[in-house]
Design an enzyme around this catalytic site. Structure first.
Site, PDB file in Angstrom:
ATOM      1  N   GLU A   1       5.827 121.265 -34.535  1.00 36.59           N
ATOM      2  CA  GLU A   1       4.997 121.795 -33.444  1.00 36.59           C
ATOM      3  C   GLU A   1       5.948 122.497 -32.494  1.00 36.59           C
ATOM      4  O   GLU A   1       6.681 121.854 -31.738  1.00 36.59           O
ATOM      5  CB  GLU A   1       4.267 120.655 -32.716  1.00 36.59           C
ATOM      6  CG  GLU A   1       3.306 119.859 -33.568  1.00 36.59           C
ATOM      7  CD  GLU A   1       2.071 120.653 -33.966  1.00 36.59           C
ATOM      8  OE1 GLU A   1       1.774 121.680 -33.341  1.00 36.59           O
ATOM      9  OE2 GLU A   1       1.418 120.241 -34.946  1.00 36.59           O
TER      10      GLU A   1
ATOM     11  N   LYS B   1      13.490 109.266 -31.812  1.00 37.90           N
ATOM     12  CA  LYS B   1      14.464 109.817 -30.861  1.00 37.90           C
ATOM     13  C   LYS B   1      13.743 110.664 -29.813  1.00 37.90           C
ATOM     14  O   LYS B   1      13.223 111.741 -30.119  1.00 37.90           O
ATOM     15  CB  LYS B   1      15.486 110.714 -31.585  1.00 37.90           C
ATOM     16  CG  LYS B   1      16.585 111.159 -30.636  1.00 37.90           C
ATOM     17  CD  LYS B   1      17.076 112.562 -30.909  1.00 37.90           C
ATOM     18  CE  LYS B   1      16.877 113.556 -29.818  1.00 37.90           C
ATOM     19  NZ  LYS B   1      17.189 113.241 -28.449  1.00 37.90           N
TER      20      LYS B   1
ATOM     21  N   GLU C   1       9.007 132.993 -25.114  1.00 34.79           N
ATOM     22  CA  GLU C   1       8.566 131.816 -24.364  1.00 34.79           C
ATOM     23  C   GLU C   1       9.555 131.539 -23.231  1.00 34.79           C
ATOM     24  O   GLU C   1      10.738 131.301 -23.479  1.00 34.79           O
ATOM     25  CB  GLU C   1       8.507 130.599 -25.296  1.00 34.79           C
ATOM     26  CG  GLU C   1       7.914 129.396 -24.625  1.00 34.79           C
ATOM     27  CD  GLU C   1       7.886 128.164 -25.529  1.00 34.79           C
ATOM     28  OE1 GLU C   1       8.906 127.871 -26.168  1.00 34.79           O
ATOM     29  OE2 GLU C   1       6.841 127.497 -25.576  1.00 34.79           O
TER      30      GLU C   1
ATOM     31  N   CYS D   1       3.550 123.780 -24.013  1.00 40.79           N
ATOM     32  CA  CYS D   1       3.576 124.696 -25.157  1.00 40.79           C
ATOM     33  C   CYS D   1       2.323 125.556 -25.171  1.00 40.79           C
ATOM     34  O   CYS D   1       2.316 126.645 -25.732  1.00 40.79           O
ATOM     35  CB  CYS D   1       3.696 123.905 -26.453  1.00 40.79           C
ATOM     36  SG  CYS D   1       2.534 122.556 -26.543  1.00 40.79           S
TER      37      CYS D   1
HETATM   38  P1  NDP Z   1      14.229 121.200 -27.949  1.00 41.69           P
HETATM   39  O1  NDP Z   1      13.979 121.863 -29.248  1.00 41.69           O
HETATM   40  O2  NDP Z   1      15.436 121.572 -27.200  1.00 41.69           O
HETATM   41  O3  NDP Z   1      14.274 119.620 -28.123  1.00 41.69           O
HETATM   42  C1  NDP Z   1      13.237 118.909 -28.741  1.00 41.69           C
HETATM   43  C2  NDP Z   1      13.797 117.621 -29.302  1.00 41.69           C
HETATM   44  O4  NDP Z   1      14.687 117.939 -30.371  1.00 41.69           O
HETATM   45  C3  NDP Z   1      14.611 116.810 -28.311  1.00 41.69           C
HETATM   46  O5  NDP Z   1      14.417 115.441 -28.555  1.00 41.69           O
HETATM   47  C4  NDP Z   1      16.031 117.226 -28.651  1.00 41.69           C
HETATM   48  O6  NDP Z   1      17.026 116.283 -28.268  1.00 41.69           O
HETATM   49  C5  NDP Z   1      15.951 117.316 -30.161  1.00 41.69           C
HETATM   50  N1  NDP Z   1      16.997 118.121 -30.780  1.00 41.69           N
HETATM   51  C6  NDP Z   1      17.805 119.033 -30.203  1.00 41.69           C
HETATM   52  N2  NDP Z   1      18.661 119.540 -31.125  1.00 41.69           N
HETATM   53  C7  NDP Z   1      18.391 118.926 -32.298  1.00 41.69           C
HETATM   54  C8  NDP Z   1      18.928 119.011 -33.615  1.00 41.69           C
HETATM   55  N3  NDP Z   1      19.911 119.845 -33.898  1.00 41.69           N
HETATM   56  N4  NDP Z   1      18.401 118.237 -34.579  1.00 41.69           N
HETATM   57  C9  NDP Z   1      17.371 117.404 -34.317  1.00 41.69           C
HETATM   58  N5  NDP Z   1      16.833 117.268 -33.074  1.00 41.69           N
HETATM   59  C10 NDP Z   1      17.324 118.025 -32.084  1.00 41.69           C
HETATM   60  O7  NDP Z   1      12.911 121.459 -27.079  1.00 41.69           O
HETATM   61  P2  NDP Z   1      12.610 120.953 -25.612  1.00 41.69           P
HETATM   62  O8  NDP Z   1      12.803 119.491 -25.488  1.00 41.69           O
HETATM   63  O9  NDP Z   1      13.311 121.838 -24.670  1.00 41.69           O
HETATM   64  O10 NDP Z   1      11.027 121.195 -25.529  1.00 41.69           O
HETATM   65  C11 NDP Z   1      10.488 122.398 -25.186  1.00 41.69           C
HETATM   66  C12 NDP Z   1       9.950 123.111 -26.408  1.00 41.69           C
HETATM   67  O11 NDP Z   1       8.998 122.302 -27.064  1.00 41.69           O
HETATM   68  C13 NDP Z   1       9.214 124.381 -26.059  1.00 41.69           C
HETATM   69  O12 NDP Z   1       9.566 125.418 -26.949  1.00 41.69           O
HETATM   70  C14 NDP Z   1       7.761 124.007 -26.235  1.00 41.69           C
HETATM   71  O13 NDP Z   1       6.911 125.093 -26.483  1.00 41.69           O
HETATM   72  C15 NDP Z   1       7.831 123.057 -27.367  1.00 41.69           C
HETATM   73  N6  NDP Z   1       6.655 122.202 -27.404  1.00 41.69           N
HETATM   74  C16 NDP Z   1       5.749 122.399 -28.411  1.00 41.69           C
HETATM   75  C17 NDP Z   1       4.577 121.676 -28.465  1.00 41.69           C
HETATM   76  C18 NDP Z   1       3.621 121.869 -29.593  1.00 41.69           C
HETATM   77  O14 NDP Z   1       2.931 120.918 -29.919  1.00 41.69           O
HETATM   78  N7  NDP Z   1       3.539 123.022 -30.229  1.00 41.69           N
HETATM   79  C19 NDP Z   1       4.253 120.687 -27.433  1.00 41.69           C
HETATM   80  C20 NDP Z   1       5.267 120.560 -26.423  1.00 41.69           C
HETATM   81  C21 NDP Z   1       6.422 121.297 -26.437  1.00 41.69           C
HETATM   82  P3  NDP Z   1      17.806 116.430 -26.864  1.00 41.69           P
HETATM   83  O15 NDP Z   1      16.788 116.280 -25.809  1.00 41.69           O
HETATM   84  O16 NDP Z   1      18.777 115.320 -26.935  1.00 41.69           O
HETATM   85  O17 NDP Z   1      18.441 117.789 -26.862  1.00 41.69           O
END
Ligand code: NDP
Length: 487
Positions: A246, A173, A377, A280
């Site tokens: 992550e 997903k 963040e 991130c």
């Molecule tokens: P989110 O947590 O909002 O979303 C990440 C993914 O999770 C999306 O595919 C999202 O779907 C999905 N998601 C949302 N709600 C749920 C749920 N309840 N159950 C399961 N899946 C869910 O993060 P962002 O997409 O906004 O990404 C930014 C974040 O990611 C930042 O905090 C960043 O630091 C972190 N990040 C970390 C990295 C690392 O390796 N440490 C690397 C890159 C980013 P949908 O889009 O449909 O909401």
């Protein structure tokens, strides 16, 4: 307008929901396409397909699985330009970074293709005679992959390629802001000859599609990259599944009084404003020695004010848009929080008018370590500058946060560099380089609230997607009791 589909059991189909959503170019606000709003029924069908495909795919010799990835590597190279432009159009990062995003996927695919001929276990002597001990790596089963939008090709590849070479089948997903990048990546795997049902792709909301993936008992492992808040929920709801998390970061660059300031300046600009701060590993804190602070801030101001903000597809653009309107509101809210907390705005702090989700590169000075802008963040182009007087103080400031992903120190003194490497609490430390720039064959991940201790990439990426089986072969022909028959 093209209406894209989801992939289940080798067929591109419409969602059971009958509904769609749109993906928007953040620089122009033009709609890129329509996508299926998947639901729980779609995920269940995807899991069934992945379960059916598992027996065959996991029995396929690992070197053959690696060959499928090698073909995918060639196709990704063929399509790099096209995919790089798509990354820029769908999530906004400037084109050189869009191409870099795809290159990271190419590199990971090459690395994991090679793993098909390794997947090493180890051997070790037995405490008993005529007995052989070894470990082998085995696939987990059906794994669920959930990815964010900020590296829309690279992060899915960091998950898909090790999962596949280890012999797992997948329900994937992608983030709802970047579904097209995910679809194009999966189409490459199809073209490379991946059998049907091995990768299934369901687009749609995290709260529905993601939730079903996380909670469905047929899924054996979850690999999640995203925010801390969602990550905590995923961990809870996944119960006893293997979970790789992550999450976020609040990464810092220490600049000591002996640093090469020109080099440090390049590092701060690249780490703070590259990908518009939406990494991130972005450098959102600059922890600077007071002896050189004023000089450095003058240099930083002069370079920041001439940064060209705009559409990432235009040649001279240096800082692209934020991913969506909500992100602009969030960054702007933190500007207000910083001002209310008493920090001083050195540059930026405003939305850029007109079409697109643009925000000025923003620098706060006079930041105290416990201010929210120094702790939370923001995930935008906001850099907080904190003054320090010694290396010990710099390390304390660096470690004062809940996150622990990336860190950096600029110094000419090898003793200081090694002290920082030893004492900083983070998964990654750079010396005389910015906080960003991971390579696929090294482990990637963080400590503290950045995750749950797992790592992606390198050999540890293989460990994430496989089980260790310990094997004892006794060829003595008699009963040998470990710990008892030791004479
Ligand atoms: P989110 O947590 O909002 O979303 C990440 C993914 O999770 C999306 O595919 C999202 O779907 C999905 N998601 C949302 N709600 C749920 C749920 N309840 N159950 C399961 N899946 C869910 O993060 P962002 O997409 O906004 O990404 C930014 C974040 O990611 C930042 O905090 C960043 O630091 C972190 N990040 C970390 C990295 C690392 O390796 N440490 C690397 C890159 C980013 P949908 O889009 O449909 O909401």
């Amino acid at each position: 307008m093209e209406v894209h589909k989801i992939l289940i059991d080798g067929k591109w189909i419409k969602s059971d929901s009958g509904e769609t959503f749109e993906s928007v170019n953040p620089a122009t606000e033009e709609v890129i396409g329509k996508f299926q709003q998947g639901n729980g029924e779609d995920v269940k069908a995807a899991i069934d397909a992945a379960e059916d495909a598992f027996e065959k795919w996991s029995s396929y010799p690992a070197p053959r699985r690696g060959e499928v990835l090698f073909k995918a590597y060639q196709l990704l190279k063929r399509d790099k330009e096209r995919l790089g432009k798509l990354v820029t159009s769908e999530m906004g990062k400037v084109l050189p970074e869009g191409l870099g995003d795809v290159q990271e996927a190419i590199d990971m695919t090459a690395y994991m293709a090679g793993e098909g001929r390794r997947l090493f276990g180890h051997t070790t002597p037995s405490e008993l005679p005529d007995k052989f001990c070894m470990t082998i790596r085995q696939p987990l089963g059906v794994v669920g992959l959930i990815s964010p939008w900020n590296f829309p090709v690279a992060i899915p590849a960091w998950k898909l390629m090790p999962a596949l070479v280890c012999g797992n089948t997948v329900v994937f997903k992608p983030a709802s802001d970047t579904p097209l990048c995910a679809i194009e990546l999966v189409k490459i795997l199809e073209e490379a000859g991946l059998p049907k049902g091995v990768v299934n792709l369901v687009t749609g909301p995290g709260s529905i599609v993601g939730e079903e993936i996380v909670t469905n008992p047929k899924i054996r492992a979850i690999s999640f990259t995203g925010s801390r808040e969602v990550g905590i929920e995923v961990r809870k709801k996944a119960e006893l599944k293997k979970v790789g998390l992550e999450l976020g970061g609040k990464n810092g660059i220490i600049i000591m009084d002996d640093a090469d300031l020109d080099l440090a300046l390049d590092g701060v600009l690249w780490g703070g404003f590259g990908t518009t701060g939406q990494r991130c590993t972005a450098a959102s804190r600059v922890i600077i020695h007071k002896k050189i602070k004023n000089k450095f801030l003058d240099m930083l101001f002069e370079r920041t004010k001439i940064l060209k903000v705009g559409d990432g597809l235009k040649k001279d653009t240096e800082v692209g848009p934020l991913v969506n309107k909500k992100a602009v509101e969030k960054v702007d809210k933190y500007t207000q929080i910083g001002l209310d907390e008493g920090a001083k705005l050195l540059y930026g702090g405003r939305k850029v008018g007109g079409k697109g989700f643009f925000y000025q590169p923003t620098i706060f000075t006079n930041v105290d370590v416990d201010m929210r802008i120094a702790q939370e963040e923001i995930f935008g182009p906001t850099v907080s500058v904190i003054e320090i007087d010694s290396l010990d103080e710099a390390i304390n400031v660096m470690n004062s946060i809940n996150y622990g992903l990336s860190s950096s120190i600029y110094t000419q003194d090898v003793n200081r560099a090694f002290k920082a490497i030893e004492k900083i609490e983070s998964g990654l430390t750079y010396v005389n380089a910015s906080t960003i720039g991971s390579e696929v064959h090294l482990p990637f991940g963080g400590v503290k609230d950045t995750g749950n201790g797992t790592r992606e990439g390198g050999i540890e990426g293989i460990h994430e997607f496989s089980e260790t089986k310990t094997v004892y072969v006794d060829y003595s022909g008699v009963l040998q009791r470990a710990q008892i028959d030791i004479e």
